[in-house]
Write an enzyme that holds these catalytic residues in place. Structure first.
Site, PDB file in Angstrom:
ATOM      1  N   CYS A 176       0.938  -1.297  -0.085  1.00 45.77           N
ATOM      2  CA  CYS A 176       0.050  -0.279   0.005  1.00 45.77           C
ATOM      3  C   CYS A 176       0.806   1.344  -0.186  1.00 45.77           C
ATOM      4  O   CYS A 176       1.495   1.552  -1.093  1.00 45.77           O
ATOM      5  CB  CYS A 176      -0.898  -0.180   0.854  1.00 45.77           C
ATOM      6  SG  CYS A 176      -2.472   1.069   1.160  1.00 45.77           S
ATOM      7  N   HIS A 212      -3.753  -5.664   1.243  1.00 47.10           N
ATOM      8  CA  HIS A 212      -2.777  -5.843   2.644  1.00 47.10           C
ATOM      9  C   HIS A 212      -2.925  -7.080   3.078  1.00 47.10           C
ATOM     10  O   HIS A 212      -3.595  -7.654   3.617  1.00 47.10           O
ATOM     11  CB  HIS A 212      -3.687  -4.870   3.682  1.00 47.10           C
ATOM     12  CG  HIS A 212      -3.566  -3.661   3.433  1.00 47.10           C
ATOM     13  ND1 HIS A 212      -2.489  -2.886   4.305  1.00 47.10           N
ATOM     14  CD2 HIS A 212      -4.104  -2.662   2.748  1.00 47.10           C
ATOM     15  CE1 HIS A 212      -2.602  -1.427   3.828  1.00 47.10           C
ATOM     16  NE2 HIS A 212      -3.547  -1.181   3.035  1.00 47.10           N
ATOM     17  N   GLU A 219      -1.128  -8.409   5.173  1.00 43.15           N
ATOM     18  CA  GLU A 219      -1.010  -8.677   6.623  1.00 43.15           C
ATOM     19  C   GLU A 219      -2.210  -8.518   7.200  1.00 43.15           C
ATOM     20  O   GLU A 219      -2.263  -8.728   8.390  1.00 43.15           O
ATOM     21  CB  GLU A 219      -0.194  -7.505   7.141  1.00 43.15           C
ATOM     22  CG  GLU A 219      -0.411  -6.014   7.421  1.00 43.15           C
ATOM     23  CD  GLU A 219      -0.651  -5.280   6.060  1.00 43.15           C
ATOM     24  OE1 GLU A 219      -0.705  -6.023   5.100  1.00 43.15           O
ATOM     25  OE2 GLU A 219      -0.859  -4.273   5.938  1.00 43.15           O
TER      26      GLU A 219
END
Lengths: 752, 243
Positions: free
Chosen positions: B86, B203, B205
């Site tokens: 990002c 994302h 994560e």
């Protein structure tokens, strides 16, 4: 104005300009034994403003229950704190930013979020969630789209950048807010239960330190004036009184403060919110029963030649005031320097009980702290019900014709902006950052995990202001009950409340009556459900050109869920599951969304509610979830049973599932399908769990009926409704985007 | 192996990246402070999501000039693994480590939603445990995620198989409706020509625990681990766990 003129005594004319009444000015002069100067008048005017002094609400707020075994900090601090066990606590509060958001929607909403974040991290808590409760006017009003667009972008712009997830909220549209929208922002943070930071000055000689952004001329008299008087249609001229947000600095301030709090250097800390340096210093001294002296020459300023008046009253954002332990000044400076922020000693804690400020070597203000706080005016204002209340509460059901096509009624309700999907709004908010979001926006309540534990937090915010308009007492009871019910539907046990009380002018007896009734309703509901109100905010003067908003006592509810993996969501999960209804449906349509959307009427009284019944229904649902019986649970609210069933079908994040149910025709069909009887929950479960659920309900005397099962791709409510889930979903999902996109082809709305 | 996560002022998803590496993957990880001109011997550098320096100028434009970035550029030049998520992707483009740029979303609004991305190539250390054509569920959250590049660059990216991820619908089709931000050719993630610098807007994560929604993002982390342990060529038959 030359600042030296500011230390000359003022007269009543100036006082009235500052919003004081002649009686208040007389009282001030009497207490001082002299007339104040202009700087002092500025200080008094903000401290005695409705916003800071709660002068019209204080006597009533005392009625709210605020104690309980879990309460570590009740009202009176920057935020309330509740114990959640194992050495952990949560700090939370909700606050309004209504007038600024109407005047300048992006910055107004953004700084509303910034302010409530500071209130929470000031307590030593790491903010982990934001909720927003929004009220806009009708989509027919030319300013509504512009306001929706700006407020949503502002909340997102601030929260996303600071890195705190916006995990839920509520949004309603009603013509009663056309000229006075509501933006209520809630934040919750987690902290060690034995490391609560408070805003109580102590230790004579301890340095008062200013940290964060420099002081500018923005927002002078912002909160105190904007929030303490009604509008007269001059939104444009008031734009300069709205503050400008800087979320990046807020993020640095947050990290720096939390880092500093790990060391033993802070005695007291407070956000510079409404009335800036003045209220933060005065309130810290008041809570600690000390005095405070400020050297205004030391205050970092953004503009040249700022007067003492401006420095004291500026509402520039992203600033904090703290009392440090003497000798720790360098440590404070070092930590703030790491985050590229300033930390400056601007004064000292004193023992004279006075608020004193110096500028250019001269004392420019000297006022007793008590006069500014405990001895500020308190009013028990007259209250009486509106004369047309009886007429408004009447509803002759026999004069409401029943529609022919129930499919069409359901679709029209799902297209109502109040019931439709709010994804257009919440997709603009980062709901994931910090990695704790188990259930984000789009279910009854948000669920967050607490890392390193098996605990979860369940959050919901609620208020039906149409109910409150028709009966503020019952409306407030329902707001509390429904917020708790939402938390229960996700598997949480409600443990604490914060409230944001949005009303019109307290100087109108009818508004004061609404306020007093609503307080009583919150009190009774919280007592019955054993919930403490640990923080809150009152926002009066939500009026424009003499029209008050519908009374809106917003309730934010915090629940605890352990183990967090036991959470439940509202949507149906698997084909073949049994669908059941907890609670009883009555023939009632008063103040319903159905009546408003289909018949164009706001009439009657809100649904009946019995708190003992409510409690039992919640207990059955919570026990069933804890026993692992339920696949889904969804509160039945606006739009009634048919809308609740449709929501269970279409809110599944991936594939909508259908349902086939049968309802006994025991009353008017419209009341059966769309009535908003309280204390009802739609659940789905494996067939093998049904006997156990039925037994649980029976034990507690809660009606529990099997309605049908999860099946196929249609919603069939035999024999009245039969629609494709895809159709339901499309109408429900597109209602807001369709209305918002209409604005984009009309450029004039965006430039207003 | 040692992971490093850069913390710029304004980084937000640094915490989540650290969590994924340390708590979910169980690997050692260090924070790399932006003012620090030292990578502390890490084997892979992750630039996390967030709003570095507030992103008031242009996303990633300021972060690119922080002391740590000189070291990251040097590290990448030596073949070190660098991964931008990002805002990290935006920083890598600003720093010239990846071609193209990320601009305001098509509808000018921030978007946070679950997205589907298709793995276009697994011949990289970041995607080696994925199947080509595999569809992953990973959330996106950004206001400036619309990938743009000139025609020549796009052509080179395609020819060199540098496009690693594309936005698709649940069935794996790269349609316009499945494109959340207007990115050219639905591009969601790319790798540099040497295949050691990877940037993506989704994302991963935030998709490392199945009970919280999805663990598809773990595959990138596991791929990096696998690549480190066995630096040979990609095992094209490898099937990712969890599917």
């Amino acid at each position: 104005m030359n600042w030296e003129n500011m230390v000359r005594p003022v007269d009543e004319y100036h006082a009235i300009e500052h919003g004081l009444t002649p009686e208040e000015f007389e009282r001030l002069c009497g207490a001082l034994g002299r007339a104040p100067n202009l700087v002092e008048l500025g200080v008094v005017s903000v401290m005695w403003s409705e916003h800071c002094s709660y002068k019209s609400s204080r006597v009533h707020l005392r009625k709210l229950p605020s104690t309980g075994p879990r309460v570590l900090q009740g009202p009176g601090e920057n935020a309330g704190v509740i114990d959640i066990g194992d050495g952990l606590a949560v700090a939370f509060k909700i606050e309004s930013h209504n007038h600024p958001s109407y005047v300048e929607p992006y910055q107004g909403a953004a700084t509303g979020v910034g302010g409530i974040l500071r209130d929470v991290f000031t307590m030593g808590a790491r903010p982990i969630a934001i909720l927003d409760s929004l009220r806009f006017g009708s989509f027919d009003h030319p300013r509504t789209r512009y306001l929706v667009d700006g407020v949503v972008a502002g909340i997102g712009g601030y929260g996303n950048c600071v890195g705190v997830p916006t995990v839920g909220g509520e949004t309603y549209f009603d013509a009663g807010y056309n000229a006075n929208i509501l933006v209520n922002a809630f934040t919750l943070g987690v902290l060690p239960a034995n490391r609560i930071f408070r805003a109580r000055a102590a230790g004579v000689g301890n340095p008062v330190m200013y940290v964060g952004s420099k002081t500018g001329r923005d927002g002078i008299h912002g909160a105190s004036l904007l929030a303490s008087a009604e509008f007269r249609g001059e939104a444009e001229e008031k734009r300069p009184t709205v503050q400008v947000g800087d979320p990046f600095t807020e993020k640095l301030l947050l990290e720096a403060c939390l880092e500093l709090m790990e060391e033993d250097v802070i005695v007291a800390i407070q956000d510079m919110g409404a009335a800036g340096l003045t209220s933060s210093s005065v309130e810290m001294a008041a809570r600690g029963h000390t005095g405070i002296w400020l050297d205004l020459d030391q205050v970092p300023t953004r503009a040249r030649g700022m007067t003492p008046y401006e420095i004291l009253l500026s509402e520039s954002q992203e600033r904090m005031l703290l009392v440090a332990r003497a000798g720790c000044e360098d440590r404070v400076r070092d930590i703030f320097a790491k985050w590229d922020l300033e930390a400056v000693v601007v004064g000292q804690v004193t023992d004279d009980g006075l608020f004193r400020a110096s500028y250019a070597g001269r004392e420019v203000a000297c006022l007793p702290i008590a006069l500014l706080t405990d001895e500020a005016p308190v009013y028990e204002r007259p209250a009486r019900p509106p004369s047309d209340l009886d007429v408004r509460q009447q509803l002759r059901l026999d004069r409401i014709p029943q529609p022919q096509d129930w499919n069409e009624v359901l679709l029209r309700l799902l297209d109502s902006p109040n019931l439709a999907s709010k994804a257009w709004i919440y997709r603009q908010y980062d709901c994931l950052v910090r990695g704790n979001t188990v259930v984000g926006p789009g279910s009854d309540a948000a669920v967050l995990r607490i890392k390193g534990t098996d605990k979860g937090l369940v959050l919901s915010v609620d208020c039906n202001s149409r109910y409150c308009l028709q009966d503020p007492y019952v409306g407030a009871v329902i707001a509390v009950a429904e917020a708790a019910r939402n938390v229960v539907c996700a598997g949480g046990e409600p443990i604490g409340v914060t409230d944001c009380l949005n009303f019109g002018s307290p100087e109108k007896p009818e508004v004061m009556w609404q306020f007093v009734e609503a307080i009583q309703g919150i009190r009774d509901a919280c007592l019955a459900l054993q919930l403490p109100v640990v923080s809150g905010n009152v926002s009066f003067y939500n009026e424009t050109e003499g029209h008050s908003i519908p009374p809106t006592p917003t309730i934010a509810m915090v629940g605890l869920l352990q183990p967090v993996r036991a959470f439940t969501t509202q949507w149906f999960k698997s084909e073949g599951d049994v669908i059941a209804l907890l609670g009883q449906t009555r023939e009632e349509l008063g103040a319903s969304e159905y009546l408003a959307v289909i018949h164009g009427q706001v009439a009657g009284v809100p649904p009946w509610i019995d708190l003992a019944v409510e409690r039992k229904v919640q207990e059955v649902c919570l026990r069933a979830i804890r026993e692992g019986l339920l696949a889904s649970a969804h509160d039945v609210s606006e739009g009634g049973l048919a809308v609740a069933l449709a929501e269970c079908c279409v809110t599944h994040p991936e594939a909508p599932l259908g349902a086939v149910v049968e309802l006994p025709a025991s009353m008017r069909i419209d009341a059966l399908l769309f009535g908003e009887s309280q204390s009802r929950i739609v659940v789905s479960l494996k067939r093998r769990n049904w006997p156990r659920l039925r037994d649980l309900a029976q034990q507690l005397g809660v009606p529990c009926a099997m309605l049908g099962e999860v099946r196929g791709r249609r919603l069939v409510v035999h024999p009245w409704i039969d629609l494709e889930c895809a159709t339901l979903r499309e109408v429900w999902a597109n209602a807001l985007p369709r209305r918002m996109e209409m604005a984009e082809s009309r450029g004039e709305d965006r430039t207003q | 192996m040692r992971w490093g996560v850069v913390v710029f002022p304004g980084s937000n998803d640094d915490q989540d990246t650290l969590w994924a590496i340390e708590q979910v993957l169980g690997e050692p990880v260090v924070r790399l402070w932006h003012k620090d001109a030292d990578l502390h011997g890490v084997d892979v550098v992750v630039l996390p999501g967030g709003f570095s320096y507030g992103d008031y100028l242009r996303c990633g434009a300021m972060a690119r000039f922080s002391p740590i970035m000189d070291k990251v550029i040097e590290f990448a030049g030596r073949g070190g693994l660098v991964w931008g998520i990002c805002n990290g992707f935006q920083v890598l483009c600003e720093a010239g480590l990846l071609p193209g740029a990320l601009v305001r979303n098509r509808d000018r609004r921030f978007v946070c939603a679950m997205s589907y991305v298709r793995v276009e190539d697994n011949d990289t250390p970041f995607t080696r445990l994925c199947r080509r054509g595999e569809v992953l569920r990973i959330p996106i959250k950004h206001g400036e995620g619309c990938y743009v590049a000139d025609a020549t660059t796009l052509e080179l990216l395609e020819r060199n198989r540098q496009v690693l991820l594309r936005y698709v619908d649940a069935n794996g089709r790269a349609t316009s409706e499945a494109n959340p931000n207007g990115s050219l050719d639905n591009i969601a993630g790319i790798v540099n020509e040497s295949r050691n610098v990877f940037g993506l807007m989704p994302h991963p994560e935030h998709a490392v625990e199945k009970w919280m929604g999805s663990d598809d993002g773990l595959k990138f982390f596991q791929s990096v681990l696998a690549a480190q342990r066995n630096p040979g060529t990609t095992d094209r038959t490898a099937v990712a766990p969890g599917h």
